[in-house]
Design a protein around this motif. Structure first.
Motif, mmCIF file in Angstrom:
data_model
loop_
_atom_site.group_PDB
_atom_site.id
_atom_site.type_symbol
_atom_site.label_atom_id
_atom_site.label_comp_id
_atom_site.label_asym_id
_atom_site.label_seq_id
_atom_site.Cartn_x
_atom_site.Cartn_y
_atom_site.Cartn_z
ATOM 1 N N ARG A 120 0.572 -1.079 0.414
ATOM 2 C CA ARG A 120 0.262 0.078 -0.640
ATOM 3 C C ARG A 120 1.070 0.993 0.112
ATOM 4 N NH1 ARG A 120 -0.680 1.832 5.656
ATOM 5 N NH2 ARG A 120 0.656 0.442 6.434
ATOM 6 N N GLN A 121 0.415 2.455 -0.689
ATOM 7 C CA GLN A 121 0.834 3.809 -0.709
ATOM 8 C C GLN A 121 0.685 4.432 1.282
ATOM 9 O OE1 GLN A 121 -0.871 5.673 -3.312
ATOM 10 N NE2 GLN A 121 -0.537 3.896 -4.815
ATOM 11 N N PHE A 122 2.058 5.303 1.731
ATOM 12 C CA PHE A 122 1.760 6.006 2.709
ATOM 13 C C PHE A 122 2.232 6.998 2.351
ATOM 14 C CE2 PHE A 122 4.687 3.111 3.586
ATOM 15 C CZ PHE A 122 5.901 3.894 4.249
ATOM 16 N N VAL A 123 2.172 8.299 3.251
ATOM 17 C CA VAL A 123 2.491 9.533 3.882
ATOM 18 C C VAL A 123 3.000 9.732 4.877
ATOM 19 C CG1 VAL A 123 2.134 12.019 3.126
ATOM 20 C CG2 VAL A 123 1.371 10.506 1.687
ATOM 21 N N ILE A 124 4.514 10.017 4.311
ATOM 22 C CA ILE A 124 5.525 10.218 6.037
ATOM 23 C C ILE A 124 5.012 12.132 5.910
ATOM 24 C CG2 ILE A 124 7.921 10.489 6.784
ATOM 25 C CD1 ILE A 124 8.668 7.861 4.977
ATOM 26 N N ALA A 125 4.837 12.382 7.018
ATOM 27 C CA ALA A 125 5.243 14.052 7.458
ATOM 28 C C ALA A 125 5.604 14.545 8.237
ATOM 29 C CB ALA A 125 3.453 14.243 7.620
ATOM 30 N N ASN A 126 6.283 15.959 8.334
ATOM 31 C CA ASN A 126 6.432 15.980 8.921
ATOM 32 C C ASN A 126 5.921 17.611 9.690
ATOM 33 O OD1 ASN A 126 9.198 17.541 10.410
ATOM 34 N ND2 ASN A 126 10.398 17.915 8.645
ATOM 35 N N ARG A 127 6.341 18.093 11.257
ATOM 36 C CA ARG A 127 5.317 18.623 11.911
ATOM 37 C C ARG A 127 3.967 18.739 11.013
ATOM 38 N NH1 ARG A 127 10.676 22.454 13.031
ATOM 39 N NH2 ARG A 127 10.704 21.491 15.080
ATOM 40 N N ASN A 128 3.371 17.403 10.748
ATOM 41 C CA ASN A 128 1.936 17.711 9.857
ATOM 42 C C ASN A 128 1.453 18.121 8.682
ATOM 43 O OD1 ASN A 128 0.621 16.416 11.896
ATOM 44 N ND2 ASN A 128 0.605 18.583 13.049
ATOM 45 N N LYS A 129 2.868 17.911 7.882
ATOM 46 C CA LYS A 129 3.269 18.655 6.811
ATOM 47 C C LYS A 129 3.259 17.750 5.208
ATOM 48 C CE LYS A 129 4.699 21.401 3.677
ATOM 49 N NZ LYS A 129 6.614 22.977 2.966
ATOM 50 N N PRO A 130 2.764 16.929 4.583
ATOM 51 C CA PRO A 130 3.420 15.676 4.260
ATOM 52 C C PRO A 130 4.829 15.901 3.333
ATOM 53 C CG PRO A 130 1.375 16.186 3.845
ATOM 54 C CD PRO A 130 1.737 17.581 4.118
ATOM 55 N N VAL A 131 5.948 15.228 3.511
ATOM 56 C CA VAL A 131 6.555 15.467 2.646
ATOM 57 C C VAL A 131 7.699 14.251 1.709
ATOM 58 C CG1 VAL A 131 7.762 17.380 4.729
ATOM 59 C CG2 VAL A 131 8.447 14.709 4.744
ATOM 60 N N PHE A 132 6.950 13.234 2.290
ATOM 61 C CA PHE A 132 6.704 11.835 1.510
ATOM 62 C C PHE A 132 6.010 10.858 0.915
ATOM 63 C CE2 PHE A 132 9.409 7.796 0.558
ATOM 64 C CZ PHE A 132 10.316 8.067 0.052
ATOM 65 N N VAL A 133 6.331 10.292 -0.288
ATOM 66 C CA VAL A 133 4.786 9.271 -0.236
ATOM 67 C C VAL A 133 6.113 7.854 -0.485
ATOM 68 C CG1 VAL A 133 3.434 9.045 -2.530
ATOM 69 C CG2 VAL A 133 3.727 11.067 -1.256
ATOM 70 N N ALA A 134 5.192 6.975 -0.016
ATOM 71 C CA ALA A 134 6.038 5.630 -0.177
ATOM 72 C C ALA A 134 4.760 4.565 -1.276
ATOM 73 C CB ALA A 134 7.041 5.407 0.797
#
Length: 83
Positions: free
Chosen positions: A22-36
Protein backbone atom coordinates in the motif's frame (compact mmCIF):
# COMPACT_ATOMS: atom_id res chain seq x y z
CA UNK A 1 -7.53 7.35 1.87
CA UNK A 2 -3.77 7.12 2.23
CA UNK A 3 -2.40 6.68 5.74
CA UNK A 4 -0.08 9.38 7.04
CA UNK A 5 2.68 8.84 9.59
CA UNK A 6 4.94 11.38 11.23
CA UNK A 7 8.66 10.83 10.74
CA UNK A 8 9.20 9.14 14.11
CA UNK A 9 6.25 6.77 13.59
CA UNK A 10 7.51 5.91 10.11
CA UNK A 11 11.04 5.25 11.37
CA UNK A 12 9.77 2.95 14.10
CA UNK A 13 7.48 1.03 11.73
CA UNK A 14 9.34 1.30 8.44
CA UNK A 15 9.98 -2.41 8.02
CA UNK A 16 6.32 -3.26 8.65
CA UNK A 17 5.09 -0.39 6.47
CA UNK A 18 7.20 -1.58 3.56
CA UNK A 19 5.89 -5.15 3.89
CA UNK A 20 2.38 -4.02 3.06
CA UNK A 21 1.29 -3.52 -0.52
CA UNK A 22 0.00 0.00 0.00
CA UNK A 23 0.91 3.64 -0.32
CA UNK A 24 1.59 5.89 2.66
CA UNK A 25 2.68 9.45 3.38
CA UNK A 26 5.37 10.60 5.80
CA UNK A 27 4.80 14.00 7.35
CA UNK A 28 7.05 16.42 9.18
CA UNK A 29 5.11 18.60 11.64
CA UNK A 30 1.85 17.59 9.95
CA UNK A 31 3.12 18.66 6.53
CA UNK A 32 3.39 15.82 3.95
CA UNK A 33 7.01 15.52 2.79
CA UNK A 34 7.30 12.03 1.29
CA UNK A 35 5.08 9.50 -0.47
CA UNK A 36 5.96 5.82 -0.47
CA UNK A 37 4.34 3.30 -2.79
CA UNK A 38 4.89 -0.24 -4.02
CA UNK A 39 7.26 -0.50 -6.98
CA UNK A 40 4.46 -1.82 -9.23
CA UNK A 41 2.40 1.33 -8.54
CA UNK A 42 5.43 3.52 -9.24
CA UNK A 43 6.18 1.73 -12.52
CA UNK A 44 2.54 2.04 -13.62
CA UNK A 45 2.60 5.75 -12.80
CA UNK A 46 5.80 6.31 -14.79
CA UNK A 47 4.41 4.36 -17.74
CA UNK A 48 1.24 6.45 -17.70
CA UNK A 49 3.28 9.66 -17.62
CA UNK A 50 5.38 8.45 -20.57
CA UNK A 51 2.24 7.77 -22.60
CA UNK A 52 0.68 11.11 -21.74
CA UNK A 53 3.94 12.92 -22.60
CA UNK A 54 3.85 11.49 -26.13
CA UNK A 55 1.80 13.96 -28.22
CA UNK A 56 0.65 11.29 -30.69
CA UNK A 57 -0.43 8.88 -27.99
CA UNK A 58 -2.17 11.64 -26.07
CA UNK A 59 -4.10 12.75 -29.16
CA UNK A 60 -5.15 9.15 -29.78
CA UNK A 61 -6.39 8.84 -26.21
CA UNK A 62 -8.40 12.07 -26.55
CA UNK A 63 -9.94 10.89 -29.83
CA UNK A 64 -10.93 7.62 -28.20
CA UNK A 65 -12.33 9.38 -25.14
CA UNK A 66 -14.44 11.63 -27.34
CA UNK A 67 -15.56 8.58 -29.34
CA UNK A 68 -13.96 9.91 -32.51
CA UNK A 69 -11.68 6.94 -32.98
CA UNK A 70 -12.28 3.26 -33.42
CA UNK A 71 -10.97 0.81 -30.89
CA UNK A 72 -7.61 -0.73 -31.70
CA UNK A 73 -5.90 -3.32 -29.60
CA UNK A 74 -2.67 -1.99 -28.09
CA UNK A 75 0.54 -3.59 -29.25
CA UNK A 76 2.40 -4.06 -25.97
CA UNK A 77 5.59 -5.09 -27.76
CA UNK A 78 5.78 -1.69 -29.49
CA UNK A 79 7.32 1.23 -27.57
CA UNK A 80 4.41 3.42 -28.67
CA UNK A 81 1.85 0.62 -28.26
CA UNK A 82 1.05 0.76 -31.96
CA UNK A 83 -0.57 4.19 -31.66
Amino acid sequence: MIDTYNIREAQAQLSALCQGDRQFVIANRNKPVFVAMPVMDYEALMETLDILADPGAFKSLLRAKNQRATYRKLNLADENFGL
